[in-house]
Design a protein around this motif. Structure first.
Motif, PDB file in Angstrom:
ATOM      1  N   ALA B 335       0.820  -1.204   0.000  1.00  0.00           N
ATOM      2  CA  ALA B 335       0.000   0.000   0.000  1.00  0.00           C
ATOM      3  C   ALA B 335       0.857   1.259   0.000  1.00  0.00           C
ATOM      4  O   ALA B 335       0.375   2.343  -0.297  1.00  0.00           O
ATOM      5  CB  ALA B 335      -0.924  -0.023   1.205  1.00  0.00           C
ATOM      6  N   ILE B 336       2.131   1.109   0.334  1.00  0.00           N
ATOM      7  CA  ILE B 336       2.982   2.293   0.450  1.00  0.00           C
ATOM      8  C   ILE B 336       3.193   2.979  -0.896  1.00  0.00           C
ATOM      9  O   ILE B 336       3.424   4.172  -0.960  1.00  0.00           O
ATOM     10  CB  ILE B 336       4.320   1.928   1.112  1.00  0.00           C
ATOM     11  N   GLY B 337       3.061   2.202  -1.960  1.00  0.00           N
ATOM     12  CA  GLY B 337       3.112   2.797  -3.292  1.00  0.00           C
ATOM     13  C   GLY B 337       2.142   3.973  -3.404  1.00  0.00           C
ATOM     14  O   GLY B 337       2.295   4.842  -4.248  1.00  0.00           O
ATOM     15  N   ARG B 338       1.136   3.985  -2.537  1.00  0.00           N
ATOM     16  CA  ARG B 338       0.161   5.075  -2.576  1.00  0.00           C
ATOM     17  C   ARG B 338       0.680   6.352  -1.935  1.00  0.00           C
ATOM     18  O   ARG B 338       0.088   7.402  -2.055  1.00  0.00           O
ATOM     19  CB  ARG B 338      -1.123   4.650  -1.860  1.00  0.00           C
ATOM     20  N   LEU B 339       1.768   6.238  -1.167  1.00  0.00           N
ATOM     21  CA  LEU B 339       2.304   7.422  -0.496  1.00  0.00           C
ATOM     22  C   LEU B 339       3.452   8.054  -1.281  1.00  0.00           C
ATOM     23  O   LEU B 339       3.720   9.230  -1.130  1.00  0.00           O
ATOM     24  CB  LEU B 339       2.829   7.055   0.904  1.00  0.00           C
ATOM     25  N   SER B 340       4.145   7.244  -2.054  1.00  0.00           N
ATOM     26  CA  SER B 340       5.392   7.740  -2.635  1.00  0.00           C
ATOM     27  C   SER B 340       5.812   6.851  -3.799  1.00  0.00           C
ATOM     28  O   SER B 340       5.500   5.663  -3.820  1.00  0.00           O
ATOM     29  CB  SER B 340       6.437   7.696  -1.511  1.00  0.00           C
ATOM     30  N   PRO B 341       6.516   7.412  -4.784  1.00  0.00           N
ATOM     31  CA  PRO B 341       6.915   6.595  -5.931  1.00  0.00           C
ATOM     32  C   PRO B 341       7.983   5.554  -5.592  1.00  0.00           C
ATOM     33  O   PRO B 341       8.029   4.494  -6.195  1.00  0.00           O
ATOM     34  CB  PRO B 341       7.457   7.606  -6.943  1.00  0.00           C
ATOM     35  N   SER B 342       8.843   5.837  -4.635  1.00  0.00           N
ATOM     36  CA  SER B 342       9.882   4.869  -4.294  1.00  0.00           C
ATOM     37  C   SER B 342       9.993   4.774  -2.786  1.00  0.00           C
ATOM     38  O   SER B 342       9.661   5.715  -2.070  1.00  0.00           O
ATOM     39  CB  SER B 342      11.246   5.288  -4.830  1.00  0.00           C
ATOM     40  N   TYR B 343      10.471   3.654  -2.322  1.00  0.00           N
ATOM     41  CA  TYR B 343      10.688   3.531  -0.895  1.00  0.00           C
ATOM     42  C   TYR B 343      11.761   2.503  -0.629  1.00  0.00           C
ATOM     43  O   TYR B 343      12.043   1.650  -1.464  1.00  0.00           O
ATOM     44  CB  TYR B 343       9.415   3.170  -0.146  1.00  0.00           C
ATOM     45  N   CYS B 344      12.365   2.601   0.538  1.00  0.00           N
ATOM     46  CA  CYS B 344      13.461   1.717   0.896  1.00  0.00           C
ATOM     47  C   CYS B 344      13.179   1.205   2.299  1.00  0.00           C
ATOM     48  O   CYS B 344      12.969   1.985   3.223  1.00  0.00           O
ATOM     49  CB  CYS B 344      14.753   2.535   0.862  1.00  0.00           C
ATOM     50  N   THR B 345      13.119  -0.103   2.453  1.00  0.00           N
ATOM     51  CA  THR B 345      12.784  -0.687   3.746  1.00  0.00           C
ATOM     52  C   THR B 345      14.039  -1.101   4.475  1.00  0.00           C
ATOM     53  O   THR B 345      14.862  -1.810   3.903  1.00  0.00           O
ATOM     54  CB  THR B 345      11.925  -1.939   3.562  1.00  0.00           C
ATOM     55  N   GLN B 346      14.170  -0.685   5.696  1.00  0.00           N
ATOM     56  CA  GLN B 346      15.305  -1.154   6.482  1.00  0.00           C
ATOM     57  C   GLN B 346      14.865  -2.228   7.469  1.00  0.00           C
ATOM     58  O   GLN B 346      13.680  -2.395   7.726  1.00  0.00           O
ATOM     59  CB  GLN B 346      15.994   0.021   7.177  1.00  0.00           C
ATOM     60  N   ASP B 347      15.837  -2.949   7.982  1.00  0.00           N
ATOM     61  CA  ASP B 347      15.560  -4.090   8.849  1.00  0.00           C
ATOM     62  C   ASP B 347      16.566  -4.041   9.990  1.00  0.00           C
ATOM     63  O   ASP B 347      17.758  -4.261   9.778  1.00  0.00           O
ATOM     64  CB  ASP B 347      15.741  -5.370   8.011  1.00  0.00           C
ATOM     65  N   GLY B 348      16.133  -3.674  11.181  1.00  0.00           N
ATOM     66  CA  GLY B 348      17.061  -3.627  12.304  1.00  0.00           C
ATOM     67  C   GLY B 348      16.392  -4.177  13.555  1.00  0.00           C
ATOM     68  O   GLY B 348      15.184  -4.404  13.573  1.00  0.00           O
ATOM     69  N   VAL B 349      17.192  -4.413  14.588  1.00  0.00           N
ATOM     70  CA  VAL B 349      16.640  -4.938  15.837  1.00  0.00           C
ATOM     71  C   VAL B 349      17.170  -4.114  16.998  1.00  0.00           C
ATOM     72  O   VAL B 349      18.331  -3.717  16.992  1.00  0.00           O
ATOM     73  CB  VAL B 349      17.071  -6.401  16.075  1.00  0.00           C
ATOM     74  N   VAL B 350      16.286  -3.859  17.976  1.00  0.00           N
ATOM     75  CA  VAL B 350      16.738  -3.271  19.235  1.00  0.00           C
ATOM     76  C   VAL B 350      16.074  -4.039  20.375  1.00  0.00           C
ATOM     77  O   VAL B 350      15.042  -4.667  20.165  1.00  0.00           O
ATOM     78  CB  VAL B 350      16.352  -1.776  19.360  1.00  0.00           C
ATOM     79  N   PRO B 351      16.672  -3.984  21.577  1.00  0.00           N
ATOM     80  CA  PRO B 351      15.968  -4.580  22.715  1.00  0.00           C
ATOM     81  C   PRO B 351      14.598  -3.897  22.839  1.00  0.00           C
ATOM     82  O   PRO B 351      14.497  -2.683  22.622  1.00  0.00           O
ATOM     83  CB  PRO B 351      16.859  -4.231  23.906  1.00  0.00           C
ATOM     84  N   ARG B 352      13.588  -4.677  23.201  1.00  0.00           N
ATOM     85  CA  ARG B 352      12.220  -4.137  23.227  1.00  0.00           C
ATOM     86  C   ARG B 352      12.096  -2.832  24.002  1.00  0.00           C
ATOM     87  O   ARG B 352      11.403  -1.919  23.595  1.00  0.00           O
ATOM     88  CB  ARG B 352      11.285  -5.174  23.846  1.00  0.00           C
ATOM     89  N   THR B 353      12.816  -2.770  25.124  1.00  0.00           N
ATOM     90  CA  THR B 353      12.676  -1.573  25.956  1.00  0.00           C
ATOM     91  C   THR B 353      13.237  -0.338  25.256  1.00  0.00           C
ATOM     92  O   THR B 353      12.971   0.774  25.661  1.00  0.00           O
ATOM     93  CB  THR B 353      13.437  -1.754  27.278  1.00  0.00           C
ATOM     94  N   GLN B 354      14.018  -0.537  24.221  1.00  0.00           N
ATOM     95  CA  GLN B 354      14.590   0.604  23.505  1.00  0.00           C
ATOM     96  C   GLN B 354      13.723   1.044  22.332  1.00  0.00           C
ATOM     97  O   GLN B 354      14.110   1.937  21.571  1.00  0.00           O
ATOM     98  CB  GLN B 354      16.004   0.264  22.995  1.00  0.00           C
ATOM     99  N   LEU B 355      12.570   0.405  22.175  1.00  0.00           N
ATOM    100  CA  LEU B 355      11.716   0.779  21.039  1.00  0.00           C
ATOM    101  C   LEU B 355      11.347   2.260  21.038  1.00  0.00           C
ATOM    102  O   LEU B 355      11.465   2.927  20.001  1.00  0.00           O
ATOM    103  CB  LEU B 355      10.449  -0.089  21.003  1.00  0.00           C
ATOM    104  N   PRO B 356      10.899   2.818  22.189  1.00  0.00           N
ATOM    105  CA  PRO B 356      10.566   4.250  22.148  1.00  0.00           C
ATOM    106  C   PRO B 356      11.768   5.079  21.705  1.00  0.00           C
ATOM    107  O   PRO B 356      11.625   6.003  20.894  1.00  0.00           O
ATOM    108  CB  PRO B 356      10.193   4.567  23.593  1.00  0.00           C
ATOM    109  N   GLU B 357      12.956   4.706  22.188  1.00  0.00           N
ATOM    110  CA  GLU B 357      14.156   5.471  21.869  1.00  0.00           C
ATOM    111  C   GLU B 357      14.495   5.380  20.372  1.00  0.00           C
ATOM    112  O   GLU B 357      14.738   6.395  19.730  1.00  0.00           O
ATOM    113  CB  GLU B 357      15.329   4.955  22.730  1.00  0.00           C
ATOM    114  N   ILE B 358      14.463   4.164  19.827  1.00  0.00           N
ATOM    115  CA  ILE B 358      14.844   4.041  18.409  1.00  0.00           C
ATOM    116  C   ILE B 358      13.824   4.770  17.528  1.00  0.00           C
ATOM    117  O   ILE B 358      14.183   5.398  16.537  1.00  0.00           O
ATOM    118  CB  ILE B 358      15.040   2.562  17.965  1.00  0.00           C
TER     119      ILE B 358
END
Ligand SMILES: Cc1cc2nc3c(=O)[nH]c(=O)nc-3n(C[C@H](O)[C@H](O)[C@H](O)COP(=O)(O)OP(=O)(O)OC[C@H]3O[C@@H](n4cnc5c(N)ncnc54)[C@H](O)[C@@H]3O)c2cc1C
Ligand code: SF4
Ligand code: SF4
Lengths: 430, 483
Positions: B335-358
């Motif tokens: 569905a993101i094609g509806r927001l923008s012509p191109s997009y780049c997805t990243q894939d990273g991990v953080v400890p759950r408690t750091q989610l707000p920070e990241i």
């Protein structure tokens, strides 16, 4: 072996190819479409997958590769079934790539079979009916099954031979009236599209459609001056011919005061719905108006709401999703919901129900090897359900599945949903 | 065959390959090899010298042996859905495509395992198991197309791995062709084999230790019931706090996914589910298991969300609504094609408690580089997928996307996480390896690869950086569809 491609020049080629370059860019190359592609499932070569074909077409447009013989073959092997459009989460309009590409880049077939039978005989219901007269006699005498069973059809010129094996049992049905009235209170007025091959071979389906519509409160008009939908031409690079047919249909239907134009052949329905954007030149507005009114009969009945009483039909059936209904028109649930209304009917799920059976318009007459592989695959899936009645809402699929069953000596009944609905209506009256 | 062989592989090898798998199953013309120059990662391309489609383990062993003798690189490929360039033929050479080896060989419902060939598409196994009351748990969002061999090689995860674990938890044994053509079986369908865990090393090795030719997978009983909930929050912070609270309370949802406001907008445009457009974030939470305990778990989750100021918690009324919710989630990126012509997805991990920070850092990075970044991810295991929106025709934007991606991944490392949750290292993230691991860790990994793959001919240029080289030079972010 490496025949050079007709010269393609960027960026002019983008219009020359008839392809909007942005459509290439909308493919993010994720590969999620591959496993839904029937030809890829058979050859397992990325060149025969949607992602691969888009890559090939784009590479030809970009002049990275030439349109060599093998590349041509990979593109011609595409069924244009649109399973990839259903699978693609990015909404890539694959049809808008392959169709213009084929029309411009792959030479139109010029053989006798295409010129005289596909393009001239098929689209003309009257001519086809007359041409089939001998076949009907042969059929009533049991000659056709003799020819099929003994393999005598192999002696005929190749494609004609296949055509004979495709013919269903031919029976004469009376011509359709030009108008029938609703039973009970009138809920809608519709026009019926009758088509070419369908009218010659499947008039019983038209009759069932009339009856079913009537029973649900529809006045039905059958315009006499309507023409073939033009799909056969459109899909074999005869765009001009196709547009002429489209305009003939516009004059037959556009001025009628109807709520919908109802179609019972998925392939024709898909083509009629495309009228709006197939040819952007003059007359597009009127074609689009007609396109907007077009409804598959399943879709229409489902939207209208079924009201007629239905009787018991103790049968085990399985439902095959025609590509032109499921993928091209997005109609999947409507026929199932209608069939579920029939008391006593048991619908067994069919594996790969929306994988193409190989009929794909005239594909089964041109790409015979792949068409046969897909037909075998479809039949095997059908046999695994245990049901011996298959429901198919597209004439081409019906012929293809029947042909394969006959060749393998298996007794199978293939019917249109409206035929079962009509039988159930009749059961209720008894 | 001379007319079609514009490949640089020595002619002698080519004709032997043709003998091994049959002419029809070798691609040597340049135009037909072209589609194999990249996979789901399109930043870098390199055409393989020849593509072969073997049908049996024996054929693969012969191919590998032949390449070993002639010093030609070999690279296995499944469906080519890798988002990290795992299928990029770095050194050219022979690409071994496993799609023809697609059969499900055995299903043992009583012993709860199945044996499949590596080219079997993940969802085909699920379909074949319908009605047995069992399923194969790893469900990557790409499951409709990716192969089980590819899943094993990348140790794939998916929404339901929060509770059920990743691929390595569901593989009992593999048959592998080693770099010199020897065929071995690692692990066994019986649980707990003694000795070194070579199977564990093989899973996730991205084709660098051997070519997987057969997989024994564990089958998991279907849960008796599900409760699928949608919790709506005013802010991302509240949503991420709720995630930590739920897990902290000892509840292990089968899946716990987050979508932020940007994604909600796109998904709503595509599927009209009825998501509130003014919400800051929504959580998709599923609990499953014995019917008896589910209502209780549902109440607990609802209460925890309310405690974190959830505006509303909805429960999927029936199976159909559950399917629709999952469809919105799994196809969100489309569905993101509806927001923008191109997009780049990243894939990273953080400890759950750091989610707000990241997520705060991602927002700041977006502001700094003037880019819109939206988020949808496996929140339960801290696996984030920020999606950077841009227009690939604008080279300045492209450059900013690259720098922003790098900054986000570095932030993941700083917060004690990793630069890949599930898409693998491939060639894309090889440059991060020496940031993620100490040199002694890397040495140990090199030594392991050396033992299995002494000449480095199997999947060269993948997973582990070679001394001196620090990954590929990135010029252009991939337009990628991934979650
Ligand atoms: C839209 C989208 C969504 C995705 N979602 C997820 C997700 O939710 N979770 C996730 O984990 N991944 C996800 N991915 C990434 C990708 O689908 C997985 O990594 C998948 O496991 C790759 O399988 P494949 O068959 O396509 O392998 P390929 O892409 O062909 O290969 C991947 C790697 O495995 C190696 N390999 C392949 N087969 C073998 C074999 N038989 N033996 C040895 N090595 C082999 C290749 O050399 C390569 O290094 C997604 C990708 C896309 C495009
Ligand atoms: S057509 Fe759609 S599904 Fe197929 S590769 Fe392109 S974006 Fe992906
Ligand atoms: S239209 Fe059908 S045959 Fe052609 S690429 Fe798409 S799925 Fe494959």
């Amino acid at each position: 072996m490496n025949s050079p491609s007709p010269s393609v020049d960027t960026p002019e080629s983008r219009t020359e190819l008839g392809i909007d370059y942005a459509t290439f860019l909308s493919c993010v190359h994720c590969g999620l479409c591959t496993a839904s592609c029937p030809t890829y499932k058979e050859t397992l070569d990325e060149n025969d997958s949607p992602r691969g074909r888009i890559y090939l077409m784009r590479s030809v447009a970009d002049k990275r590769i030439e349109l060599t013989e093998p590349i041509r073959r990979h593109l011609e092997l595409c069924l244009d079934c649109r399973a990839c459009e259903t699978a693609c989460p990015s909404g890539v309009e694959y049809g808008k790539l392959i169709e213009p590409f084929r029309n411009r880049m792959l030479p139109a077939p010029r053989d006798v079979f295409h010129r005289w039978i596909l393009w001239k005989l098929f689209p003309n219901a009257r001519r086809l009916e007359r041409a089939l007269l001998p076949a009907r006699w042969a059929s009533s005498l049991g000659l056709l099954s003799f020819v099929r069973a003994t393999g005598l059809w192999k002696l005929l010129p190749r494609r004609l031979g296949r055509l004979v094996t495709l013919l269903p049992p031919l029976r004469k049905h009376p011509r359709l009236p030009s108008r029938v009235e609703a039973v009970g209170e009138r809920r809608a007025t519709v026009a019926l599209f009758t088509g070419c091959v369908a009218d010659a071979l499947f008039r019983d389906v038209h009759w069932a459609t009339l009856r079913v519509l009537q029973a649900n409160g529809c006045d039905v008009i059958v315009p006499k001056n309507q023409a073939c939908c033009g799909a056969i031409h459109y899909h074999s690079s005869q765009e001009e011919e196709a547009r002429t047919l489209a305009d003939q249909n516009v004059s037959a239907f556009a001025d009628l005061d109807v709520d919908a134009v109802v179609v019972n052949v998925a392939g024709c329905g898909a083509m009629l719905k495309e009228y709006g954007h197939a040819w952007p030149e003059d007359g597009a507005g009127k074609r689009a108006q007609l396109a907007q009114k077009v409804r598959d009969v399943n879709e229409f009945l489902d939207e209208l709401g079924w009201v007629a009483p239905l009787g018991r039909l103790p049968l085990q059936v399985t439902y095959h999703d025609a590509c032109h209904l499921a993928h091209a028109q997005g109609v999947r649930e409507a026929p199932r919901r209608l069939l579920e209304r029939i008391p006593g009917l048991c619908i067994v799920p069919l594996d790969e129900s929306d994988t193409c059976c190989g009929a794909a318009g005239s594909y089964n007459l041109t790409q015979t090897e792949m068409a046969d592989r897909l037909a075998r695959r479809k039949l095997q899936n059908i046999l695994r359900t245990g049901a011996r009645t298959v429901v198919s809402a597209n004439a081409g699929c019906t012929l293809q599945i029947l042909r394969q069953a006959t060749l393998e000596g298996i007794r199978l009944r293939v019917v249109h949903p409206v035929q079962l609905l009509q039988e159930s209506l009749e059961a209720a009256q008894q | 065959m001379a007319s079609t062989s514009d490949t640089t592989v020595p002619a002698r090898i080519l004709s032997t390959l043709q003998k091994i798998v049959g002419n029809r199953h070798v691609l040597s013309s340049r135009s037909e090899r072209l589609v194999y120059e990249c996979d789901g990662f399109t930043l870098e391309k390199n055409t393989p010298d020849v593509v072969v489609f073997p049908r049996t383990t024996e054929e693969i062993a012969q191919i590998v042996r032949l390449c070993h003798e002639h010093g030609v690189p070999v690279l296995p490929r499944g469906a080519g859905t890798s988002l990290a360039g795992g299928g990029l033929p770095v050194g050219g050479g022979v690409l071994v495509v496993l799609t023809r080896m697609k059969d499900i060989l055995e299903i043992h419902p009583d012993d709860r395992y199945a044996v499949v060939e590596p080219g079997c598409v993940n969802v085909w196994l699920s379909l074949a198991l319908r009605g047995t009351g069992l399923h194969y748990a790893p469900d990557p969002s790409s499951q409709g197309a990716c192969t089980i061999g590819g899943n094993v090689a990348t140790n794939s995860g998916g929404p339901h791995t929060l509770k059920y674990g990743v691929t390595v938890n569901h593989v009992l044994a593999v048959e592998v062709v080693l770099a010199d053509g020897e065929v071995v079986v690692l692990g066994s369908p019986a649980e707990d084999t003694p000795g070194l865990d070579l199977l564990g090393a093989m899973v996730g090795s991205e084709g660098t230790l051997g070519i997987v030719t057969k997989v024994w997978v564990r089958l998991t009983p279907d849960p008796q019931g599900y409760r699928t909930m949608l919790a709506i929050f005013d802010s991302v912070d509240d949503a991420t706090t709720a995630i930590s609270r739920i897990i902290g309370a000892g509840i292990i949802p089968a899946a716990l996914e987050m979508m932020d406001q940007g994604i909600i907008e796109a998904v709503e445009a595509a599927f009209q589910f009825g998501f509130p457009l003014d919400a800051g974030a929504v959580l998709l939470i599923e609990v499953d298991g014995l019917e008896a305990g589910l209502d209780r778990q549902q109440q607990d989750v609802t209460q925890l969300c309310r405690d974190c100021r959830a505006r509303e918690v909805r429960v999927a009324a029936d199976a159909r609504e559950r399917m629709r919710l999952w469809k919105c989630r799994k196809e969100a990126f489309g569905a993101i094609g509806r927001l923008s012509p191109s997009y780049c997805t990243q894939d990273g991990v953080v400890p759950r408690t750091q989610l707000p920070e990241i997520l705060r850092r991602i927002r700041e990075t977006g502001e700094k580089y003037r880019l819109r970044i939206v988020n949808v991810f496996h929140a339960g295991d801290g696996n984030i997928h920020p999606i950077l929106l841009f227009d690939e025709r604008d080279s300045d934007q492209v450059d900013r996307v690259l720098r922003a991606s790098h900054e986000i991944l570095s932030a993941c490392l700083e917060l004690g996480g990793s630069v890949t949750g599930e898409h693998g290292i491939g060639v894309e993230k090889i440059g991060f390896m020496d940031q993620m691991f100490s040199s002694s860790d890397l040495e140990a990994m090199h030594a392991l690869r050396q033992a299995f793959n002494p000449r480095g001919l199997l999947s060269p240029g993948k997973l582990l950086p070679t001394a001196g080289a620090c990954g590929i030079e990135q010029r252009h972010p991939g337009r990628r569809a991934a979650l």
